[in-house]
Scaffold this active site. Structure first.
Site, PDB file in Angstrom:
ATOM      1  N   LYS A 184       0.957  -0.992  -0.459  1.00 24.81           N
ATOM      2  CA  LYS A 184       0.115  -0.456   0.117  1.00 24.81           C
ATOM      3  C   LYS A 184       0.762   1.321  -0.020  1.00 24.81           C
ATOM      4  O   LYS A 184       0.624   2.418  -0.344  1.00 24.81           O
ATOM      5  CB  LYS A 184      -0.836   0.054   1.339  1.00 24.81           C
ATOM      6  CG  LYS A 184      -1.528   1.202   0.994  1.00 24.81           C
ATOM      7  CD  LYS A 184      -2.938   1.389   1.999  1.00 24.81           C
ATOM      8  CE  LYS A 184      -3.634   2.372   1.893  1.00 24.81           C
ATOM      9  NZ  LYS A 184      -5.302   2.171   3.319  1.00 24.81           N
ATOM     10  N   SER A 241      -6.385  11.862  -1.875  1.00 24.98           N
ATOM     11  CA  SER A 241      -6.969  12.587  -0.314  1.00 24.98           C
ATOM     12  C   SER A 241      -5.603  13.492  -0.269  1.00 24.98           C
ATOM     13  O   SER A 241      -5.956  14.595   0.129  1.00 24.98           O
ATOM     14  CB  SER A 241      -6.529  11.824   0.967  1.00 24.98           C
ATOM     15  OG  SER A 241      -4.966  10.732   0.926  1.00 24.98           O
TER      16      SER A 241
END
Length: 307
Positions: free
Chosen positions: A187, A256
């Site tokens: 990730k 984000s």
């Protein structure tokens, strides 16, 4: 199970709400209008997924951890730049048998928690979720919502099995990873390649990997971070680059970090590209693409907010 949530935004709030709805006594650390809204109207979750809807959980909410006693489980979900301060603030919640589930992005926060409370209390996790706190006391759940957990030293354990069972009973999909650091780093590679490039360009993940030149940039930043991970001993396979690119290709949204930049919020830049640059220098690994993204984002952040 007594559950404390540190970082009651989109991620911590969503998983905390599910545990509260499942009957566990959950206490959220919150502030300001978010705190007052939860106390007055509960924590409202809106799901835009198929078969979703809106529901309300009623956890306790407080501004300080003192006075509520040790928790069995702490969901630690603050942004990386708030790790040290939030970790110290939750000290009254940490007892001899407390498990701290680290839901943060990046790969260095567990070490910061361990420096205060010992690695024996920390369980690293990877959260795959699309969610946003859209108003005080309101979380919009947009995609996925599963966790990958694992022991820092690898393998399984009785506490991990208990944790898996508690989460699963709260309707939180969870997998136990044999090597949680490989999962965390996979990730991390995605965040390193996506966040700064998307914030700088306003491009979605899909757009970044659709054009040949921007796809080269994306893949180059992944490969540099992969070299750092392997130099640290993390056993990531060669297919990880294709998996990260495929994940970006399926993302029809900006990062984000783009939203944080536009809103003038602090960025997790130091935990993503900044970390790769620092570790690259320490290990003697060239990381020119990440250094470029890092430098441009530093300048962009310093120039003020705006779309």
């Amino acid at each position: 199970m007594r559950v404390g949530v540190v970082g009651a935004g989109a991620v911590g709030g969503y998983f905390g709400a599910l545990l509260s709805r499942a009957g566990h006594p959950v206490t959220l650390l919150a502030r300001g209008a978010h705190l007052e809204a939860i106390r007055r109207e509960g924590l409202r979750v809106r799901s835009v997924q198929a078969g979703g809807g809106e529901w309300v959980a009623w956890p306790e909410a407080t501004e300080q951890a003192s006075g509520t006693g040790p928790q069995d489980l702490i969901l630690f979900a603050v942004k990386s730049y708030d790790t040290e301060g939030a970790a110290r603030a939750m000290a009254p919640w940490v007892g001899p048998s407390t498990t701290i589930l680290c839901l943060q992005n990046g790969v260095e926060n567990e070490g910061k928690l361990a420096a205060l409370y010992g690695m024996g209390r920390v369980v690293p996790a990877v959260a795959y979720i699309g969610a946003e706190r859209v108003a005080p006391g309101v979380i919009e759940h947009r995609a996925r919502g599963e966790l990958v957990v694992g022991e820092p030293e690898g393998g399984s354990s009785p506490r991990l099995e208990q944790l898996r069972q508690v989460l699963a009973e709260a309707r939180i999909p969870v997998q136990v990873a044999e090597d949680i650091w490989a999962a965390k780093w996979e990730k991390m590679l995605f965040n390193v390649a996506l966040n700064a490039a998307s914030a700088l360009t306003g491009a979605t993940g899909a757009r970044l990997v659709a054009a040949p030149r921007s796809r080269w940039l994306f893949e180059a930043s992944v490969r540099e971070a992969l070299a750092v991970a392997r130099a640290q001993g993390v056993p990531l396979d060669d297919g990880v680059v294709d998996r990260v690119v495929a994940a970006a290709a399926a993302l029809p949204a900006v990062s984000s970090m783009y939203h944080d930049l536009v809103r003038g919020k602090p960025l997790e830049l130091e935990s993503f590209n900044g970390y790769v640059v620092r570790e690259g220098e320490r290990l003697g690994i060239p990381v020119p693409v990440n250094a470029t993204l890092y430098g441009l984002m530093e300048a962009r952040q310093a120039s003020g907010r705006g779309s």
